[in-house]
Each structure stands twice: as C-alpha cells, then as structure tokens.
Write a protein that holds these residues in place. Structure first.
Motif, mmCIF file in Angstrom:
data_model
loop_
_atom_site.group_PDB
_atom_site.id
_atom_site.type_symbol
_atom_site.label_atom_id
_atom_site.label_comp_id
_atom_site.label_asym_id
_atom_site.label_seq_id
_atom_site.Cartn_x
_atom_site.Cartn_y
_atom_site.Cartn_z
ATOM 1 N N LYS A 25 1.109 21.510 -4.463
ATOM 2 C CA LYS A 25 2.302 22.148 -3.924
ATOM 3 C C LYS A 25 3.551 21.351 -4.301
ATOM 4 C CE LYS A 25 -0.179 24.097 0.037
ATOM 5 N NZ LYS A 25 -0.289 24.128 1.510
ATOM 6 N N PRO A 26 4.677 22.033 -4.585
ATOM 7 C CA PRO A 26 5.894 21.322 -5.000
ATOM 8 C C PRO A 26 6.607 20.677 -3.815
ATOM 9 C CG PRO A 26 6.311 23.674 -4.876
ATOM 10 C CD PRO A 26 4.838 23.494 -4.612
ATOM 11 N N ASN A 27 7.489 19.714 -4.144
ATOM 12 C CA ASN A 27 8.394 19.091 -3.166
ATOM 13 C C ASN A 27 7.689 18.296 -2.075
ATOM 14 O OD1 ASN A 27 10.745 20.125 -4.430
ATOM 15 N ND2 ASN A 27 10.414 22.105 -3.416
ATOM 16 N N ASN A 28 6.520 17.772 -2.368
ATOM 17 C CA ASN A 28 5.860 16.897 -1.401
ATOM 18 C C ASN A 28 6.512 15.523 -1.389
ATOM 19 O OD1 ASN A 28 3.754 18.542 -0.372
ATOM 20 N ND2 ASN A 28 2.632 18.283 -2.290
ATOM 21 N N VAL A 29 6.543 14.898 -0.212
ATOM 22 C CA VAL A 29 6.899 13.493 -0.092
ATOM 23 C C VAL A 29 5.627 12.767 0.345
ATOM 24 C CG1 VAL A 29 8.274 11.772 1.121
ATOM 25 C CG2 VAL A 29 9.298 13.964 0.488
ATOM 26 N N LEU A 30 5.110 11.920 -0.521
ATOM 27 C CA LEU A 30 3.858 11.208 -0.249
ATOM 28 C C LEU A 30 4.174 9.821 0.305
ATOM 29 C CD1 LEU A 30 0.749 11.128 -0.468
ATOM 30 C CD2 LEU A 30 1.047 10.171 -2.757
ATOM 31 N N LEU A 31 3.679 9.540 1.496
ATOM 32 C CA LEU A 31 3.904 8.260 2.154
ATOM 33 C C LEU A 31 2.556 7.551 2.300
ATOM 34 C CD1 LEU A 31 6.119 6.559 3.674
ATOM 35 C CD2 LEU A 31 5.343 7.686 5.760
ATOM 36 N N VAL A 32 2.414 6.370 1.705
ATOM 37 C CA VAL A 32 1.137 5.646 1.731
ATOM 38 C C VAL A 32 1.343 4.246 2.299
ATOM 39 C CG1 VAL A 32 -0.862 4.887 0.402
ATOM 40 C CG2 VAL A 32 0.423 6.892 -0.350
ATOM 41 N N ASP A 33 0.691 3.974 3.419
ATOM 42 C CA ASP A 33 0.721 2.640 4.012
ATOM 43 C C ASP A 33 -0.486 1.849 3.509
ATOM 44 O OD1 ASP A 33 1.360 0.470 5.566
ATOM 45 O OD2 ASP A 33 0.738 1.359 7.461
ATOM 46 N N GLU A 34 -0.415 0.521 3.625
ATOM 47 C CA GLU A 34 -1.507 -0.357 3.171
ATOM 48 C C GLU A 34 -1.892 -0.040 1.734
ATOM 49 O OE1 GLU A 34 -2.555 -2.839 4.946
ATOM 50 O OE2 GLU A 34 -1.632 -2.354 6.857
ATOM 51 N N VAL A 35 -0.882 0.193 0.911
ATOM 52 C CA VAL A 35 -1.142 0.680 -0.449
ATOM 53 C C VAL A 35 -1.814 -0.375 -1.332
ATOM 54 C CG1 VAL A 35 1.057 0.026 -1.533
ATOM 55 C CG2 VAL A 35 -0.093 2.151 -2.230
ATOM 56 N N PHE A 54 4.014 1.417 0.519
ATOM 57 C CA PHE A 54 4.402 0.121 1.081
ATOM 58 C C PHE A 54 3.209 -0.629 1.663
ATOM 59 C CE2 PHE A 54 5.038 3.406 4.221
ATOM 60 C CZ PHE A 54 4.577 2.877 5.419
ATOM 61 N N SER A 55 3.392 -1.936 1.768
ATOM 62 C CA SER A 55 2.364 -2.828 2.293
ATOM 63 C C SER A 55 2.994 -4.197 2.505
ATOM 64 C CB SER A 55 1.194 -2.941 1.309
ATOM 65 O OG SER A 55 0.277 -3.924 1.746
ATOM 66 N N ALA A 56 2.346 -4.998 3.324
ATOM 67 C CA ALA A 56 2.827 -6.373 3.539
ATOM 68 C C ALA A 56 2.353 -7.313 2.439
ATOM 69 C CB ALA A 56 2.346 -6.883 4.895
ATOM 70 N N THR A 57 1.475 -6.834 1.569
ATOM 71 C CA THR A 57 0.872 -7.733 0.567
ATOM 72 C C THR A 57 0.926 -7.132 -0.834
ATOM 73 O OG1 THR A 57 -1.283 -6.813 1.196
ATOM 74 C CG2 THR A 57 -0.657 -8.908 2.198
ATOM 75 N N LEU A 58 2.094 -6.692 -1.271
ATOM 76 C CA LEU A 58 2.231 -6.102 -2.615
ATOM 77 C C LEU A 58 2.763 -7.138 -3.609
ATOM 78 C CD1 LEU A 58 3.544 -2.445 -2.193
ATOM 79 C CD2 LEU A 58 1.355 -3.207 -3.062
ATOM 80 N N LYS A 59 2.012 -8.184 -3.798
ATOM 81 C CA LYS A 59 2.409 -9.201 -4.778
ATOM 82 C C LYS A 59 1.199 -9.563 -5.612
ATOM 83 C CE LYS A 59 6.306 -11.362 -2.382
ATOM 84 N NZ LYS A 59 6.866 -12.622 -1.892
ATOM 85 N N PRO A 60 1.376 -9.744 -6.938
ATOM 86 C CA PRO A 60 2.630 -9.585 -7.689
ATOM 87 C C PRO A 60 2.980 -8.100 -7.881
ATOM 88 C CG PRO A 60 0.857 -10.163 -9.167
ATOM 89 C CD PRO A 60 0.278 -10.223 -7.785
ATOM 90 N N MET A 61 4.246 -7.781 -7.723
ATOM 91 C CA MET A 61 4.683 -6.394 -7.749
ATOM 92 C C MET A 61 4.367 -5.708 -9.080
ATOM 93 S SD MET A 61 6.163 -4.061 -5.851
ATOM 94 C CE MET A 61 7.194 -4.868 -4.617
ATOM 95 N N ASP A 62 4.547 -6.426 -10.193
ATOM 96 C CA ASP A 62 4.317 -5.795 -11.501
ATOM 97 C C ASP A 62 2.851 -5.412 -11.691
ATOM 98 O OD1 ASP A 62 3.480 -8.413 -11.644
ATOM 99 O OD2 ASP A 62 4.313 -8.808 -13.627
ATOM 100 N N TYR A 63 1.931 -6.148 -11.056
ATOM 101 C CA TYR A 63 0.508 -5.807 -11.121
ATOM 102 C C TYR A 63 0.259 -4.437 -10.482
ATOM 103 C CZ TYR A 63 -4.367 -5.607 -9.581
ATOM 104 O OH TYR A 63 -5.654 -5.185 -9.331
ATOM 105 N N PHE A 64 0.814 -4.230 -9.300
ATOM 106 C CA PHE A 64 0.596 -2.972 -8.590
ATOM 107 C C PHE A 64 1.307 -1.810 -9.282
ATOM 108 C CE2 PHE A 64 -0.509 -6.035 -5.327
ATOM 109 C CZ PHE A 64 -1.659 -5.465 -4.796
ATOM 110 N N ILE A 65 2.500 -2.052 -9.794
ATOM 111 C CA ILE A 65 3.224 -0.992 -10.504
ATOM 112 C C ILE A 65 2.421 -0.526 -11.718
ATOM 113 C CG2 ILE A 65 5.247 -0.542 -11.967
ATOM 114 C CD1 ILE A 65 6.898 -2.152 -9.968
ATOM 115 N N LYS A 66 1.911 -1.473 -12.494
ATOM 116 C CA LYS A 66 1.149 -1.130 -13.704
ATOM 117 C C LYS A 66 -0.169 -0.445 -13.362
ATOM 118 C CE LYS A 66 -1.083 -3.202 -17.746
ATOM 119 N NZ LYS A 66 -1.390 -4.472 -18.461
#
Length: 306
Positions: A7-17, A184-196
């Motif tokens: 479906k279009p126009n969804n906003v996906l919110l993910v905790d503990e990502v 979002f999460s309290a432990t998203l480091k290193p950020m570039d690892y998770f982005i990739k």
C-alpha cells in the motif's frame, strides 16, 4: 500483514532495529535435519500400525502400501544425510540442486496424496511436510540473493543449512515502497554498518544522540563467552548469575541489572532464590502500579551498607 507493505504512503516505524538484520537473516534461512525425516517416518509407521489394528476395509491396504512407499523414499534421504562428512562443510550449488530436485519430487508425490487422503495424515506429519516445503522455497530464493549452503555432522546429528548472507536487498525492497522509514535503537553503532547492511542509501539521514552520562564515570566490561539468545538462555543462566554475583561482590552499592525480557527475569529470579545468595535482590514486576514503582525505587539508597 500480506499486502500491507504494497500500500502507498506508509510510514514504517521500527524500534530495536539493531535486531532487524539477524531476524531477517534467520527468517530467510532454512535447515533440514535427518531427525525431520526420522520423525516423518515415525508418523507413517504409527499410522500404518493404527490402520492395521483398527480399520478393516480392504481399501485401507492401499493406504498402508502408499505409506510404506513413502517410508522407502524417506530412507533415501536418511542415506544422504548419513553420508555427510563429519564437521562443517560448504555444499556446492550442483549438490544442492540435485538434493532439492529430489526433495521436490518427494514433496510433490506426498502432497498430492495428502490432498485426497488428509484424514490419514497427523498434524505433525503435515507440519513436517511444511518444513520441507519451506526449505525448498528458501533454496529457490537463493538464485536471486546472496546465500551459502553447508552441512553439519556433529555427534551423529546431520543437517543441511541454507544461510542468507546478505539481507540488504530483501530489506531494501520493503523500505522503498514506504513513504518514510523511521528506524531507531539505543545500539546502532557503527552507523555505517547498519546503513549498508539494511540496504539503505549511504546518504540516508541519521541522528546520533550522545549519552547524557558523565564519560569519566562510564565503563564498559564485556564477557565474550556468554550467549543470551533465546535458545541459549537456560544453558547460560548459571554463567550470567555468576557474573552478576562477582560484579556486585566487588563493592557495596546500588546495582541495576537489565535482561532481555520478563520471561528471562523470572528465570533469573528463580535461580537467585535457589542460590541462597546473601545480597538483597529486588525484582521488577510487569504489572507495577505507580505506587509499586515508587516503592521499588525507594530501595536504592545513598551510601548503602550491607
């Protein structure tokens, strides 16, 4: 959830990502073991025994013969697993293609028969057939994504694994159909690892909020030999308790211990109560009222003494 993400126009919110990569990898991986085939054989053997003792119609002999035929097919798979080399070995694509081709033929035969004779199949037998079908489906995905296949043979426990190596393309497809993704999460480091590894663009906007605590009073100590994954928790609980005990024994003070879930907290509480430890342990309750929470916090004192 089927069709929801289309479906279009969804906003996906993910905790503990920070858990997302491993969770997706697990969901898009599969394993078959020799035990699965032994269990299916056992289902058919029990059904043959029950039919022979309780059903007298002549046509039942045809059903029994069919189950005996399935058992002979299962023996072929038991032989395949039993021939796996000891240890851990990567399986070639040609090997896997031949194995899955044989598995597909087996599934087609047994599923076709189960459709017209479902009353003779136990729920557990049908569940096992679904496991085999899922394994086949995951292998078909491996043509389009990054996978590796390997066998394990440790102490007579034979298994064939399909492991998803790169979940980025799988996640990217989900993220692209949404209007916005907030992760979002309290432990998203290193950020570039998770982005990739989540398939995000290198220019993806991100915010890192610094810790409010004084760095001079902040120390990280890591135990490298304790697993707290769900399936390992019961086995490693004594080690976790030992580490907590050693830590709080070093100095009198107030200590907060965080665990993955209330289920794990209950396991730890039961273990502590049986240990006879002299320290005062106070456990949080999932249904605390505001008054209960105040009473809980009042247990923490400035300059406590034993």
């Amino acid at each position: 959830m089927d069709g929801f993400f289309e479906k279009p126009n969804n906003v996906l919110l993910v905790d503990e990502v920070h858990n997302l990569i491993d969770r997706v990898r697990k969901n898009y991986s599969a394993v078959l073991s020799i035990k699965d085939f032994f269990d299916l054989e056992d289902c058919f053997q029990k059904e043959i025994k029950w039919l022979g003792e309780n059903v007298k119609q002549k046509r039942i002999k045809t059903v029994i013969k069919k189950f005996e035929f399935f058992i002979n097919l299962i023996q072929d798979f038991k032989n395949i697993f039993s021939s796996l080399e000891k240890g851990h070995h990567i399986l070639t694509n040609d090997y896997m293609k031949a194995f899955v081709l044989k598995l597909t033929s087996f599934l087609n035969t047994i599923k076709e028969y189960s459709l017209s004779h479902s009353k003779y199949f136990s729920n557990y037998a049908l569940d096992l057939i679904e496991i085999f079908d899922y394994f086949k489906s995951i292998f078909e995905l491996s043509y389009d994504y990054s996978y590796t296949c390997y066998s394990t043979n440790f102490n007579g426990k034979f298994s064939i694994h399909i492991l998803c190596l790169d979940v980025a393309p799988l996640l990217q497809g989900r993220f692209l159909v949404n209007r916005t993704n907030i992760l979002f999460s309290a432990t998203l480091k290193p950020m570039d690892y998770f982005i990739k590894n989540m398939g995000l663009d290198s220019n993806t906007a991100n915010i890192s909020i610094p810790s409010p605590f004084d760095k001079e009073k902040f120390k990280i100590l890591i135990s490298k030999n304790v697993k707290t994954f769900y399936n390992d928790r019961a086995a490693t609980l004594p080690k976790v308790f030992s580490l907590i005990n050693s830590f709080v024994s070093a100095k009198v003070g107030n200590y907060l211990v965080f665990v993955p879930s209330f289920e794990y907290l209950t396991m730890l509480k039961n273990y502590v109560e049986k240990s006879g430890i002299k320290f005062k342990f106070i456990f949080q309750d999932p249904l605390m009222t505001p008054k209960n929470k105040e009473e809980f916090l009042d247990n923490f004192k400035v300059n406590p003494v034993l």
